[in-house]
Design a protein around this motif. Structure first.
Motif, mmCIF file in Angstrom:
data_model
loop_
_atom_site.group_PDB
_atom_site.id
_atom_site.type_symbol
_atom_site.label_atom_id
_atom_site.label_comp_id
_atom_site.label_asym_id
_atom_site.label_seq_id
_atom_site.Cartn_x
_atom_site.Cartn_y
_atom_site.Cartn_z
ATOM 1 N N GLU A 31 47.847 45.721 -17.439
ATOM 2 C CA GLU A 31 46.419 46.925 -17.824
ATOM 3 C C GLU A 31 45.534 46.161 -17.637
ATOM 4 O OE1 GLU A 31 45.443 45.052 -22.607
ATOM 5 O OE2 GLU A 31 43.782 45.193 -21.924
ATOM 6 N N ALA A 32 45.575 45.227 -16.438
ATOM 7 C CA ALA A 32 44.393 44.850 -16.231
ATOM 8 C C ALA A 32 44.229 45.418 -14.793
ATOM 9 C CB ALA A 32 44.723 43.322 -15.269
ATOM 10 N N GLY A 33 45.371 46.208 -14.344
ATOM 11 C CA GLY A 33 45.769 47.672 -12.861
ATOM 12 C C GLY A 33 44.958 48.233 -13.806
ATOM 13 N N VAL A 34 45.161 48.985 -14.429
ATOM 14 C CA VAL A 34 44.703 49.612 -16.046
ATOM 15 C C VAL A 34 43.153 50.021 -16.104
ATOM 16 C CG1 VAL A 34 44.231 51.559 -17.558
ATOM 17 C CG2 VAL A 34 46.273 50.468 -16.760
ATOM 18 N N ARG A 35 42.645 48.548 -16.423
ATOM 19 C CA ARG A 35 41.145 48.295 -16.214
ATOM 20 C C ARG A 35 40.688 48.936 -14.455
ATOM 21 N NH1 ARG A 35 39.285 46.954 -21.167
ATOM 22 N NH2 ARG A 35 40.531 46.843 -22.693
ATOM 23 N N ARG A 36 40.963 48.576 -13.859
ATOM 24 C CA ARG A 36 40.793 48.124 -12.294
ATOM 25 C C ARG A 36 40.417 49.637 -12.154
ATOM 26 N NH1 ARG A 36 38.997 45.509 -9.124
ATOM 27 N NH2 ARG A 36 40.245 45.062 -7.306
ATOM 28 N N ALA A 37 41.579 50.111 -12.069
ATOM 29 C CA ALA A 37 41.503 51.965 -11.899
ATOM 30 C C ALA A 37 40.406 52.201 -12.777
ATOM 31 C CB ALA A 37 42.848 52.278 -12.441
ATOM 32 N N LEU A 38 40.152 52.517 -13.765
ATOM 33 C CA LEU A 38 38.730 52.525 -14.397
ATOM 34 C C LEU A 38 36.979 52.261 -13.964
ATOM 35 C CD1 LEU A 38 41.154 53.337 -18.047
ATOM 36 C CD2 LEU A 38 40.842 54.708 -16.567
ATOM 37 N N GLY A 39 37.156 51.313 -13.853
ATOM 38 C CA GLY A 39 36.093 51.078 -13.014
ATOM 39 C C GLY A 39 35.876 49.215 -12.741
ATOM 40 N N ALA A 40 36.986 48.306 -13.600
ATOM 41 C CA ALA A 40 36.535 47.128 -13.374
ATOM 42 C C ALA A 40 36.434 46.535 -12.444
ATOM 43 C CB ALA A 40 37.652 46.645 -14.931
ATOM 44 N N SER A 41 35.858 45.805 -12.299
ATOM 45 C CA SER A 41 35.777 44.850 -10.628
ATOM 46 C C SER A 41 36.442 43.799 -11.243
ATOM 47 C CB SER A 41 33.890 44.884 -10.829
ATOM 48 O OG SER A 41 33.678 44.067 -11.543
ATOM 49 N N ARG A 42 36.835 43.319 -9.891
ATOM 50 C CA ARG A 42 37.429 41.460 -10.218
ATOM 51 C C ARG A 42 36.807 40.933 -10.663
ATOM 52 N NH1 ARG A 42 39.196 41.813 -3.775
ATOM 53 N NH2 ARG A 42 41.040 42.728 -4.069
ATOM 54 N N ASN A 43 35.481 40.597 -10.836
ATOM 55 C CA ASN A 43 34.575 39.797 -11.118
ATOM 56 C C ASN A 43 34.505 39.856 -12.999
ATOM 57 O OD1 ASN A 43 33.899 38.788 -9.750
ATOM 58 N ND2 ASN A 43 31.875 39.435 -8.926
ATOM 59 N N ALA A 44 34.866 41.367 -12.951
ATOM 60 C CA ALA A 44 34.006 41.749 -14.557
ATOM 61 C C ALA A 44 35.659 41.522 -15.639
ATOM 62 C CB ALA A 44 34.479 43.520 -14.375
ATOM 63 N N ILE A 45 37.329 41.065 -14.456
ATOM 64 C CA ILE A 45 37.968 41.066 -14.942
ATOM 65 C C ILE A 45 38.323 40.008 -15.013
ATOM 66 C CG2 ILE A 45 40.976 41.303 -14.389
ATOM 67 C CD1 ILE A 45 40.412 43.797 -15.040
ATOM 68 N N PHE A 46 37.870 39.113 -14.302
ATOM 69 C CA PHE A 46 37.954 37.412 -13.953
ATOM 70 C C PHE A 46 36.504 36.977 -14.995
ATOM 71 C CE2 PHE A 46 35.623 33.631 -12.880
ATOM 72 C CZ PHE A 46 37.102 32.598 -12.829
ATOM 73 N N THR A 47 36.377 37.792 -15.767
ATOM 74 C CA THR A 47 35.222 37.280 -16.831
ATOM 75 C C THR A 47 36.217 37.064 -18.385
ATOM 76 O OG1 THR A 47 33.559 37.852 -15.499
ATOM 77 C CG2 THR A 47 32.293 37.446 -17.868
ATOM 78 N N GLN A 48 36.422 38.536 -17.941
ATOM 79 C CA GLN A 48 37.254 39.095 -19.612
ATOM 80 C C GLN A 48 38.432 38.227 -19.776
ATOM 81 O OE1 GLN A 48 39.586 42.904 -18.866
ATOM 82 N NE2 GLN A 48 40.321 42.066 -21.306
ATOM 83 N N HIS A 49 39.121 37.802 -18.239
ATOM 84 C CA HIS A 49 39.562 36.656 -18.909
ATOM 85 C C HIS A 49 39.794 34.720 -19.137
ATOM 86 C CE1 HIS A 49 42.779 40.094 -17.649
ATOM 87 N NE2 HIS A 49 43.296 39.337 -18.224
ATOM 88 N N LEU A 50 38.635 34.984 -18.407
ATOM 89 C CA LEU A 50 37.255 33.580 -18.743
ATOM 90 C C LEU A 50 37.436 33.963 -19.989
ATOM 91 C CD1 LEU A 50 37.659 31.103 -16.859
ATOM 92 C CD2 LEU A 50 35.338 31.881 -16.382
ATOM 93 N N ILE A 51 36.567 34.397 -20.896
ATOM 94 C CA ILE A 51 36.043 34.135 -22.482
ATOM 95 C C ILE A 51 37.541 34.199 -22.980
ATOM 96 C CG2 ILE A 51 35.075 36.071 -23.994
ATOM 97 C CD1 ILE A 51 33.277 36.089 -21.622
ATOM 98 N N GLU A 52 38.347 35.106 -22.384
ATOM 99 C CA GLU A 52 39.665 34.573 -24.555
ATOM 100 C C GLU A 52 39.982 33.431 -23.677
ATOM 101 O OE1 GLU A 52 42.578 38.020 -23.261
ATOM 102 O OE2 GLU A 52 44.480 36.723 -24.304
ATOM 103 N N SER A 53 40.070 32.663 -22.674
ATOM 104 C CA SER A 53 40.340 31.624 -22.655
ATOM 105 C C SER A 53 39.277 30.856 -23.122
ATOM 106 C CB SER A 53 40.514 30.386 -21.411
ATOM 107 O OG SER A 53 39.211 31.057 -20.249
ATOM 108 N N SER A 54 37.875 30.503 -22.793
ATOM 109 C CA SER A 54 36.960 30.649 -23.810
ATOM 110 C C SER A 54 37.345 30.317 -25.089
ATOM 111 C CB SER A 54 35.407 30.558 -23.177
ATOM 112 O OG SER A 54 35.566 31.108 -22.305
ATOM 113 N N CYS A 55 37.585 31.089 -25.662
ATOM 114 C CA CYS A 55 37.357 32.292 -26.859
ATOM 115 C C CYS A 55 38.623 30.948 -28.032
ATOM 116 C CB CYS A 55 38.321 33.226 -27.557
ATOM 117 S SG CYS A 55 36.833 34.261 -26.912
#
Lengths: 233, 440
Positions: free
Chosen positions: B343-367
């Motif tokens: 899913e992260a790979g798809v998001r990267r292909a659709l325009g997510a930067s590494r930072n965006a993927i990193f932030t998304q997952h860090l927020i998940e761990s924060s939740c």
């Protein structure tokens, strides 16, 4: 639109270095529909990944829309990918736990559009692929052809100028494949540049131009004249 | 985008309920255990008189056995003898000064159905209330004369006034203490500092006293101490008998505090104490080398080891346990995130930067951290309740979580989960998306 000069891409392990692309040069003009063929392992997907800014070449120059992309940061490449490039994959690559609306929403979120604009684009692109009524369905509730149409809708929602398709009909039966191909041709008629990797010689012939890649190099630059109807027939 | 990432996180948590529950449990158990111990340590470390640290001092005089130093952190007895306290009270250098100790009375009132009860009492000089910022609901403290003369006045705590008079203004009413009539001259508002910094010698975490009576009543009622009393000789009380022998002997049982507003005042008071010790030495007392101490509240808490080393060690041990839980959470998060790599790979292909993927997952761990923190608070509250039950009322003041500690628990949980999520989020943001796009 796309200009690659002497692109090289190699993968290195501890013992072996594999050259996926070697002195690969290619130019694709605005509005073209180009098919890319070649045997397995010839470098087609590597070319597509580099063209789509998912991978960086080991050497050479790549100009996208006149802009040298070799030295861009990851954020800049991601933004460029989001704004200018649409992807269609053989395996559709829809996110399974998001419904169609939310799947198409993904690139628009990264684009920073507001909710109203995102909704407008999602509804429009779903309408274009004839799936407006299924917006709240999950991908698993659709047929393969419908899933690929959603993937196309997702690629179109951001109104990219450049569409990269990696064997978009590879997982579809012939009827679905024809529908998807017609859709791609329709999109191309609007002015979107399309580069499509395919194993299917008939589909390749339907493109305006076919490029054959062998051993990581362009081996043949052939103009395809055949009309889509003729090719299918 | 933060809201979008949070909605993705909640969707992801719902998508893997067992794995998510395990991660939340790992954080919750770690936070619950550590917050139980840290809350105890935090509450024990409170200093209600921090704002008076530059003017308030506990007084110690080394009147102890010449052959053996007092068994205290600074080798000076914590408390003073009665004769020294009386002598120090004659000084007019301090702005305020308090001599006091703990005692107890049987309390009743006439024509009341209330059964007599024993009340913890503080025998003190009048400045106690102003020195320690004790608030009055009704009335006030006694006159200065009552510090040295037998004036039967009493100040009631709010709780005692509620019990005896239903909370009404009882100033002027009579209360019987050990059968003797005392006039109520003041009623306090609720006041219960913890630790009880003014009396660390008698369970610093006990409740404040229920009654306060003047210091001048010792001889009339032969008031001994209900608190810690230590002595090494009665030689100085030779000739005296009974209660008088107790008063004049080398028994330390009086706590003494002074307020000195500036350096000059402190210097003058130090000279006064030096003079007093020299004077006592001439009379055969204070045989040890001249030594006294003036300790501000913060130092007094440290000297008295209110927060014992065992507590500190336990605090570190609890944090080590949290670390173990975090390491477990890292492994679980890594498994979860890597399973979502396509899913992260798809998001990267659709325009997510590494930072965006990193932030998304860090927020998940924060939740996960927030949820772990909330459950951790419940576990910590259960732990503290258990401690209160086991301590049978002795730890009610400290084994309690306030809002600050609850926020700290959530903060600790988020910090722990962010630490746990850093590596997995970094790993997934660095994966090559093209690998997953072809194979998904």
């Amino acid at each position: 639109m796309l200009k690659m000069q002497n692109i090289r891409k190699s993968y290195r392990t501890d013992t072996i270095e594999t050259h996926a692309l070697r002195d690969f040069s290619l130019e694709v003009n605005e509005g073209e529909f180009v098919s890319v063929t070649g045997p397995s392992g010839s470098g087609k997907t590597t070319f597509l990944n580099i063209a789509g800014l998912l991978e960086t070449p080991t050497g050479g120059q790549y100009l996208l829309d006149g802009q040298e992309v070799g030295n861009l940061s990851d954020s800049e490449r991601s933004r460029l990918r989001n704004e200018k490039i649409g992807f269609i994959f053989q395996g559709f690559n829809l996110i399974p736990d998001l419904n169609l609306f939310d799947n198409i929403d993904v690139p628009l979120r990264y684009r920073g559009f507001n909710a109203k604009e995102r909704r407008r684009r999602i509804e429009k692109s779903l309408e274009q692929v004839g799936l407006s009524a299924r917006a709240k369905h999950l991908p698993a509730q659709l047929s393969g052809g419908q899933q690929q149409r959603v993937a196309i809708a997702r690629a179109l929602a951001g109104e990219p100028r450049f569409l990269l398709a990696d064997e978009p009909t590879g997982n579809l039966d012939s009827l679905m494949a024809r529908q998807v191909m017609e859709l791609l041709e329709f999109i191309n008629e609007w002015g979107t540049t399309i580069v499509m990797v395919t194993h299917d010689p008939e589909l390749a012939r339907r493109a305006q131009r076919n490029i054959q890649i062998v051993d990581g190099q362009v081996s043949d630059l052939r103009q395809t004249i055949a009309q889509p109807e003729a090719a299918i027939a | 985008m933060i809201g979008y990432y949070i909605s993705l996180a909640m969707r992801s948590l719902r998508g893997t309920p067992i794995l998510s529950a395990l991660m939340i449990a790992a954080i919750a158990v770690g936070v619950g255990a550590s917050m139980t111990v840290l809350t105890l340590n935090y509450m024990m470390s409170q200093n209600a008189l921090e704002h008076k640290d530059s003017v308030l001092y506990a007084v110690q005089l080394d009147s102890w056995d010449p052959n053996q130093a007092a068994d205290t952190a600074n080798e000076i007895p914590w408390q003073l003898t009665y004769p020294d306290a009386i002598a120090l009270l004659r000084s007019d250098i301090p702005t305020r000064q308090v001599a006091m100790h703990r005692f107890g009375f049987t309390v009743n009132i006439d024509e009341s159905e209330l059964r007599p009860f024993t009340a913890n009492t503080r025998v003190t000089t009048r400045d106690f209330f102003s020195l320690f910022d004790v608030p009055f609901e009704y009335g006030g403290t006694w006159n200065k004369e009552a510090d040295t003369a037998a004036v039967q006045s009493v100040v009631l705590s709010k709780e005692t006034n509620d019990k005896l008079f239903g909370g009404e203004n009882s100033v002027g009413k009579i209360v019987k203490l050990n059968g003797e009539p005392f006039t109520v001259i003041g009623v306090l508002k609720h006041w219960n500092p913890s630790p009880k910094i003014y009396d660390l010698n008698n369970n610093p975490f006990a409740d404040s006293e229920e009654l306060y009576i003047p210091f001048g009543l010792h001889r009339k009622f032969e008031i001994y101490s209900w608190g810690n009393t230590n002595g090494w000789t009665s030689r100085t009380a030779e000739g005296a008998e009974g209660y008088e022998r107790f008063l004049l002997g080398e028994h330390v049982w009086i706590q003494y505090w002074v307020e000195l507003d500036n350096a000059e005042q402190r210097e003058a008071y130090e000279q006064f104490l030096t003079g007093h010790i020299h004077q006592q030495k001439e009379q055969g007392r204070f045989e040890r080398p001249l030594k006294f101490a003036l300790s501000p509240p913060s130092e007094w808490l440290v000297l008295n080891e209110v927060l014992e080393n065992d507590n500190r060690v336990l605090g570190w041990a609890s944090l080590a346990f949290l670390l173990v839980c975090v390491i477990n959470a890292v492994a679980l998060l890594l498994a979860k995130f890597l399973r979502k790599a396509p899913e992260a790979g798809v998001r990267r292909a659709l325009g997510a930067s590494r930072n965006a993927i990193f932030t998304q997952h860090l927020i998940e761990s924060s939740c996960i951290g927030v949820l772990g923190g909330l459950f951790g608070i419940i576990l910590a509250l259960a732990g503290l309740t258990g401690i209160r039950v086991l301590a049978m009322g002795q730890a009610d003041q400290i084994a309690a979580m306030n809002w600050e500690m609850m926020l700290a628990a959530v903060g600790l949980a988020i910090l722990a989960s962010i630490l746990a999520g850093l590596y997995p989020a970094w790993r997934i943001s660095r994966t090559n998306p093209s690998v997953y796009l072809k194979t998904q």
